[in-house]
Scaffold this motif. Structure first.
Motif, PDB file in Angstrom:
ATOM      1  N   ILE A  80      29.193 -24.774  30.271  1.00  0.00           N
ATOM      2  CA  ILE A  80      28.682 -24.948  28.914  1.00  0.00           C
ATOM      3  C   ILE A  80      29.334 -23.947  27.969  1.00  0.00           C
ATOM      4  N   LEU A  81      29.484 -22.709  28.424  1.00  0.00           N
ATOM      5  CA  LEU A  81      30.108 -21.681  27.585  1.00  0.00           C
ATOM      6  C   LEU A  81      31.566 -22.001  27.288  1.00  0.00           C
ATOM      7  N   LEU A  82      32.299 -22.472  28.292  1.00  0.00           N
ATOM      8  CA  LEU A  82      33.707 -22.801  28.063  1.00  0.00           C
ATOM      9  C   LEU A  82      33.841 -24.020  27.154  1.00  0.00           C
ATOM     10  N   MET A  83      32.947 -24.988  27.325  1.00  0.00           N
ATOM     11  CA  MET A  83      32.966 -26.151  26.449  1.00  0.00           C
ATOM     12  C   MET A  83      32.665 -25.730  25.009  1.00  0.00           C
ATOM     13  N   GLY A  84      31.715 -24.786  24.846  1.00  0.00           N
ATOM     14  CA  GLY A  84      31.420 -24.270  23.517  1.00  0.00           C
ATOM     15  C   GLY A  84      32.617 -23.548  22.912  1.00  0.00           C
ATOM     16  N   ALA A  85      33.314 -22.766  23.738  1.00  0.00           N
ATOM     17  CA  ALA A  85      34.505 -22.061  23.251  1.00  0.00           C
ATOM     18  C   ALA A  85      35.564 -23.050  22.774  1.00  0.00           C
ATOM     19  N   THR A  86      35.773 -24.115  23.554  1.00  0.00           N
ATOM     20  CA  THR A  86      36.768 -25.122  23.177  1.00  0.00           C
ATOM     21  C   THR A  86      36.363 -25.822  21.879  1.00  0.00           C
ATOM     22  N   ALA A  87      35.085 -26.198  21.784  1.00  0.00           N
ATOM     23  CA  ALA A  87      34.612 -26.909  20.587  1.00  0.00           C
ATOM     24  C   ALA A  87      34.712 -26.018  19.347  1.00  0.00           C
ATOM     25  N   ALA A 159      33.235 -17.168  17.207  1.00  0.00           N
ATOM     26  CA  ALA A 159      32.238 -17.768  18.098  1.00  0.00           C
ATOM     27  C   ALA A 159      32.902 -18.248  19.388  1.00  0.00           C
ATOM     28  N   ALA A 160      34.109 -18.804  19.260  1.00  0.00           N
ATOM     29  CA  ALA A 160      34.857 -19.232  20.445  1.00  0.00           C
ATOM     30  C   ALA A 160      35.174 -18.039  21.342  1.00  0.00           C
ATOM     31  N   ALA A 161      35.590 -16.935  20.728  1.00  0.00           N
ATOM     32  CA  ALA A 161      35.900 -15.729  21.505  1.00  0.00           C
ATOM     33  C   ALA A 161      34.658 -15.216  22.216  1.00  0.00           C
ATOM     34  N   GLY A 162      33.503 -15.261  21.537  1.00  0.00           N
ATOM     35  CA  GLY A 162      32.256 -14.823  22.163  1.00  0.00           C
ATOM     36  C   GLY A 162      31.887 -15.691  23.352  1.00  0.00           C
ATOM     37  N   TYR A 164      33.923 -17.571  25.144  1.00  0.00           N
ATOM     38  CA  TYR A 164      34.897 -17.410  26.218  1.00  0.00           C
ATOM     39  C   TYR A 164      34.702 -16.091  26.957  1.00  0.00           C
ATOM     40  N   SER A 165      34.330 -15.058  26.231  1.00  0.00           N
ATOM     41  CA  SER A 165      34.088 -13.765  26.864  1.00  0.00           C
ATOM     42  C   SER A 165      32.887 -13.848  27.803  1.00  0.00           C
ATOM     43  N   ALA A 166      31.817 -14.536  27.367  1.00  0.00           N
ATOM     44  CA  ALA A 166      30.648 -14.712  28.227  1.00  0.00           C
ATOM     45  C   ALA A 166      30.999 -15.540  29.454  1.00  0.00           C
ATOM     46  N   TYR A 167      31.823 -16.564  29.254  1.00  0.00           N
ATOM     47  CA  TYR A 167      32.306 -17.373  30.381  1.00  0.00           C
ATOM     48  C   TYR A 167      33.081 -16.504  31.372  1.00  0.00           C
ATOM     49  N   SER A 168      33.937 -15.633  30.865  1.00  0.00           N
ATOM     50  CA  SER A 168      34.733 -14.755  31.732  1.00  0.00           C
ATOM     51  C   SER A 168      33.851 -13.781  32.498  1.00  0.00           C
ATOM     52  N   LEU A 169      32.813 -13.278  31.833  1.00  0.00           N
ATOM     53  CA  LEU A 169      31.905 -12.346  32.496  1.00  0.00           C
ATOM     54  C   LEU A 169      31.130 -13.034  33.611  1.00  0.00           C
ATOM     55  N   LEU A 170      30.703 -14.278  33.384  1.00  0.00           N
ATOM     56  CA  LEU A 170      30.023 -15.018  34.444  1.00  0.00           C
ATOM     57  C   LEU A 170      30.966 -15.298  35.604  1.00  0.00           C
ATOM     58  N   THR A 171      32.224 -15.575  35.266  1.00  0.00           N
ATOM     59  CA  THR A 171      33.228 -15.788  36.312  1.00  0.00           C
ATOM     60  C   THR A 171      33.399 -14.521  37.143  1.00  0.00           C
ATOM     61  N   ARG A 172      33.430 -13.374  36.467  1.00  0.00           N
ATOM     62  CA  ARG A 172      33.533 -12.098  37.172  1.00  0.00           C
ATOM     63  C   ARG A 172      32.289 -11.839  38.006  1.00  0.00           C
ATOM     64  N   ARG A 173      31.128 -12.272  37.476  1.00  0.00           N
ATOM     65  CA  ARG A 173      29.855 -12.089  38.191  1.00  0.00           C
ATOM     66  C   ARG A 173      29.847 -12.892  39.485  1.00  0.00           C
TER      67      ARG A 173
END
Length: 289
Positions: A80-87, A159-162, A164-173
């Motif tokens: 959902i976060l990555l889709m939001g970043a793309t949108a 907003a896209a950067a935010g 994507y950053s949250a997506y990256s943090l979840l990926t790291r998690r």
């Protein structure tokens, strides 16, 4: 002899990384041209269905293994976060110059560093805090709140950067708990399913040019994804990270060639400040003592 082989491998990894960024910026330029023709939602849908088709081809021999996940809810949230970043990003580039959007999106490394300290308990020293502050100043230079050039649409890449950053943090998690292909599969699956359900309500029949642009998004996105995967399989992430900033150059080039968008001095200054801060944070994370 060994050093020469190692150097060749690193050289190929760097070339693949630059190729990936080159393709991704062409994909963004194609999306910028496509969105006014068919709308943002179908444009994002085209991006996701292309990625999903690629992933299915690559994982088909071991699909049953790849689809097993230990963290279904986290995988859903990541998607959902990555889709939001793309949108957000595709909407942003349909309204503001590519170079501006790319520069603001370049805040990712410092936002990830800040988020890792806040949510993953990773260390955050005074120098990294300084790098984050400088990057945010660079973003303000580009946005120039209160000036005639400021618009709410300029906040969309932020907003896209935010996201994507949250997506990256979840990926790291998720870390070693999940195979990279499992995460890639669910990223494409969730976005494709949700967007396919929604796109009929916003569908505009593409003309020949629009179909060509949809093909370009799929082609550049697919080649970019493949190049990125190959780059990280041959080179260390810490070595490749700085080359992501070549995207600022490519985005400015496509903006000028295809949309007659010439970045002004403030945008170039802000981009330089953000890139410098990002490289500093990368250096601190890679070579910290």
């Amino acid at each position: 002899m060994g050093d020469n082989i190692l150097g060749d491998v690193r050289g190929r990894a760097i070339l693949l990384m630059i190729t990936a960024i080159f393709c991704f910026t062409l994909m963004d330029a194609s999306a910028k041209a496509l969105a006014p023709r068919i709308g943002i939602l179908p444009t994002v849908w085209a991006r996701y269905t292309g990625q999903m088709a690629l992933v299915l081809v690559l994982i088909a021999p071991r699909l049953k293994t790849v689809i097993r996940t230990r963290h279904p809810m986290l995988q859903f949230l990541r998607s959902i976060l990555l889709m939001g970043a793309t949108a957000f990003f595709f909407t942003g580039i349909s309204m503001i110059p590519l170079s501006d959007a790319a520069a603001l999106m370049a805040l990712n490394p410092v936002l990830i560093t800040l988020g890792a300290a806040l949510f993953l308990s990773e260390p955050l020293g005074i120098r990294r805090i300084g790098g984050i502050i400088v990057a945010l100043i660079g973003a303000l230079v580009i946005l120039r709140p209160g000036s005639a050039v400021f618009s709410l649409s300029a906040l969309l890449p932020l907003a896209a950067a935010g996201c994507y950053s949250a997506y990256s943090l979840l990926t790291r998690r998720l870390g070693p708990d999940e195979d990279v292909w499992t995460s890639l599969f669910y990223t494409g699956l969730v976005g494709t399913v949700l967007l396919t359900a929604a796109v009929p309500f916003a569908w505009q029949t593409p003309d020949l040019t629009a179909w060509g642009l949809i093909g370009a998004i799929t082609l550049f996105g697919t080649i970019g994804q493949l190049a990125l995967i190959r780059a990280f399989s041959q080179g260390e992430a810490s070595m490749l990270a700085p080359y992501s900033y070549t995207g600022l150059v490519f985005a400015s080039l496509w903006g000028a060639l295809f949309f007659s968008e010439l970045p002004d001095n403030w945008t170039m200054l802000g981009a330089l400040v953000i890139a410098s801060a990002g490289l500093y944070v990368w250096h601190r994370e890679t070579f910290r003592r």
